[in-house]
Design a protein around this motif. Structure first.
Motif: not given
Length: 234
Positions: A85-103
């Protein structure tokens, strides 16, 4: 078509299970030195940790290792994390497009630790990915076993790891080919290795998504199976 994809995925997973890999880490790290680490949003302990602070996160991870008399903390595959969440590179306003699931799987250990090839391959690509919260220096190896081609990714390396590298160079199983970077160069994280298996690299070079949003998760789960199928840490 769906049956073909499913069978191909199972074949790939079975292949990974059949491989006896070399350890990614030096020989002084034994199986009993690995400590499981939970950095998911479900971990209540993290509510009192500022995971956006490199030092606070490092203190927490190293505390877990010390508490369990370990030398390396590991885990993270398909973990939903709040540390992005600290980075705009991952964070999006829409929770469906926010990248937060580690692969991938993370191995948390001191900067400078050498990294060894788990199996033989060639150097596919490398790059210094300098977005805030990105991989920093990253190397991708290409492998081919039993007519199946796949790739392994190594992120958060040292800048020195990219020196004198040549695309197509053979990397032997057990060969040290990189070292871990400090927070100053590794995307601003406590020292650790991000290790990921990739079936289809697509058009990526020196980079590949290591974190997914919920919308694209099924694709990435199929294309990036659990790294522990190969590593067999636990």
């Amino acid at each position: 078509m769906e049956i073909f994809v499913f069978m191909a995925l199972n074949e790939f997973q079975d292949l990974l299970k059949s491989i006896v890999p070399h350890s990614l880490l030096p020989s002084y790290i034994t199986p009993t030195d690995y400590v499981p680490l939970n950095l998911s949003v479900e971990n209540k302990e993290l509510k009192s940790v500022n995971v956006g602070s490199v030092q606070d996160l490092q203190n927490y991870v190293w505390h877990i290792m010390a508490k369990n008399t370990g030398k390396v903390a590991y885990g993270g595959y398909l973990e939903k994390r709040g540390i992005y969440k600290r980075s705009d590179y991952f964070n999006q306003e829409d929770p469906n497009t926010e990248r937060n699931i580690h692969l991938g799987i993370d191995l948390w250990i001191d900067a400078g630790t050498p990294i060894y090839a788990p199996l033989s391959g060639t150097l596919h690509s490398f790059n210094n990915n300098t977005n805030f919260g990105d991989y920093g220096p990253c190397i991708i190896l290409k492998h081919q076993i039993k007519e199946l081609e796949f790739f392994t990714l190594y992120g958060h390396l040292s800048l020195e790891s990219l020196s004198n590298k040549e695309i197509g160079k053979q990397i032997e199983k057990g060969e040290p080919f990189a070292t871990l970077g400090t927070a100053e160069v590794n995307g601003t994280y406590p020292p650790h290795l991000h290790f990921q298996i990739i079936k289809d690299i697509q058009d990526y070079k020196g980079d590949y998504p290591g974190v997914s949003n919920i919308l694209n998760l099924q694709f990435y789960k199929d294309n990036c199976p659990d790294p522990n199928l190969l590593l067999k840490i636990n």
